[in-house]
Scaffold this active site. Sequence first.
Site, PDB file in Angstrom:
ATOM      1  N   GLY A  20      52.127 -27.759 -74.099  1.00 19.06           N
ATOM      2  CA  GLY A  20      50.984 -29.010 -73.729  1.00 19.06           C
ATOM      3  C   GLY A  20      49.699 -28.190 -73.269  1.00 19.06           C
ATOM      4  CD  GLU A  21      44.652 -28.051 -75.694  1.00 19.87           C
ATOM      5  OE1 GLU A  21      43.535 -27.385 -75.520  1.00 19.87           O
ATOM      6  OE2 GLU A  21      45.300 -28.283 -76.554  1.00 19.87           O
ATOM      7  N   GLY A  22      46.001 -29.325 -71.209  1.00 15.74           N
ATOM      8  CA  GLY A  22      45.163 -30.458 -70.072  1.00 15.74           C
ATOM      9  C   GLY A  22      44.011 -30.010 -69.551  1.00 15.74           C
ATOM     10  N   GLY A  23      43.371 -30.749 -68.568  1.00 12.76           N
ATOM     11  CA  GLY A  23      42.261 -30.005 -67.952  1.00 12.76           C
ATOM     12  C   GLY A  23      42.317 -28.762 -67.543  1.00 12.76           C
ATOM     13  CG  PHE A  24      44.845 -24.982 -65.392  1.00 14.01           C
ATOM     14  CD1 PHE A  24      44.366 -24.510 -63.935  1.00 14.01           C
ATOM     15  CD2 PHE A  24      45.611 -24.071 -66.029  1.00 14.01           C
ATOM     16  CE1 PHE A  24      44.388 -23.235 -63.332  1.00 14.01           C
ATOM     17  CE2 PHE A  24      45.688 -22.813 -65.464  1.00 14.01           C
ATOM     18  CZ  PHE A  24      45.183 -22.479 -64.424  1.00 14.01           C
ATOM     19  N   GLY A  25      44.143 -26.095 -68.796  1.00 14.70           N
ATOM     20  CA  GLY A  25      44.103 -25.382 -69.886  1.00 14.70           C
ATOM     21  C   GLY A  25      45.498 -25.677 -70.702  1.00 14.70           C
ATOM     22  CB  VAL A  50      51.693 -25.231 -70.778  1.00 19.29           C
ATOM     23  CG1 VAL A  50      53.095 -24.652 -70.313  1.00 19.29           C
ATOM     24  CG2 VAL A  50      50.804 -25.918 -69.281  1.00 19.29           C
ATOM     25  CE  LYS A  86      49.765 -25.532 -65.431  1.00 17.26           C
ATOM     26  NZ  LYS A  86      49.446 -26.420 -64.392  1.00 17.26           N
ATOM     27  CG  ASP A 124      48.114 -35.818 -61.393  1.00 18.11           C
ATOM     28  OD1 ASP A 124      47.968 -37.245 -61.517  1.00 18.11           O
ATOM     29  OD2 ASP A 124      47.686 -35.043 -62.204  1.00 18.11           O
TER      30      ASP A 124
END
Length: 399
Positions: free
Chosen positions: A120-125, A127, A141, A238
């Site tokens: 997965g990919e998100g605001g933090f970076g 995974v 992550k 969240d």
Amino acid sequence: MAAPGLLLVLQFFFCHCFRSRTKDTEDAVLAKEPNPMDSTSSIEMKSGSGKIPASPLRVAPSPQRVPPSPLRVPPSPLRVPASPGRFSMSPKLDRIGSVHLTMKQAARATQNFSPSLKLGEGGFGTVYKAQLQDGQTVAIKRASKEHSDTLRSEFRSEIELLAKIEHRNLVKLLGYVDKGNERLIITEYVPNGTLREHLDGVHGTCLDFNQRLEISIDIAHGLTYLHLYAEKQIIHRDVKSSNILLTDRMRAKVANFGFARLGENETGNTHVLTKVKGTVGYLDPEYMRTFKLTPKSDVYSFGILLVEILTGRRPVDSRRSPDEKVTIRWAFGKHNNGETMDLVDPQMTEAVDKKIFKKMLNLAFQCAAPTRADRPDMKAVAERLWAIRVKYLKHGGKE
């Protein structure tokens, strides 16, 4: 995110409905929730709005799952300290698990952070799935390098809070790396994807009603632990379907503690005053209005999530007609008009008992009450879900 004026108008309307009819409610936020695996949908108060893609069709239900976990789990025992020579440590983080990696070892375990191993990919970076030398599979992550410094507080928050918790319905921290401009969080690997993916049928099957009930209980147990039984009270901030991971036995685990905050445990203090963070569609309207964060903000998010679990719909879907865009508002109206069973996710092929379904829906509306004083706490929510389960199983899935 919707304009403040729109938020206040919608909140007034549903406060009125909530008090005049039942203690059922809805969320008045009209904005974005992107790709389920994209944690950039977790935003601060200043973030903008956008469109949500419609859920893909889902297919036949999967088999029933194993019994849920007990409600209470004692606080975690002390864990083996990590080796200071292997990765950076803080005095507050002397209880990290047993995975101690260097950046070189982490790169080897992820095949140099190969896109083929991306979870997965998100605001933090991003995974990644990682295979360690001893054969253990973990999730790593990795912070985006361009945001490494700005996300450092989120990184520290997540590892400091994860280090304090141990519960079967919460993702377990195994280790971390903080060296130079590289920041990694190493957690247990949860192999079966996110709850949102399963609601979308991405994994080939749709969740049946029993699985949805059991998953709801698991999530409630995890949040109850955070609010009441952790070493210090933790507010997740969240709670959403893309932050719920499922194991190969369909156990639910709450993940992604980047926005989590310690609650106020001092006598006389009832809230934490903080800037708003969370995901549009799940955000507590009272928290957005007052900036006062309490565990009841997680309860609100759980109420929205429970409606999502029952209906299969994302909290906000801009592709639907205007009266169906905000799922909680649509569901509340249908329920009050006596059309409750129209809310059942059509991808569930089995017959769903009306009384059991209504009990879960009523609980969801109570959790999503516009004011926190009208919401139950998570312990009461877990107990009520457990009682619903007992009744459901006693009658063989029928009442």
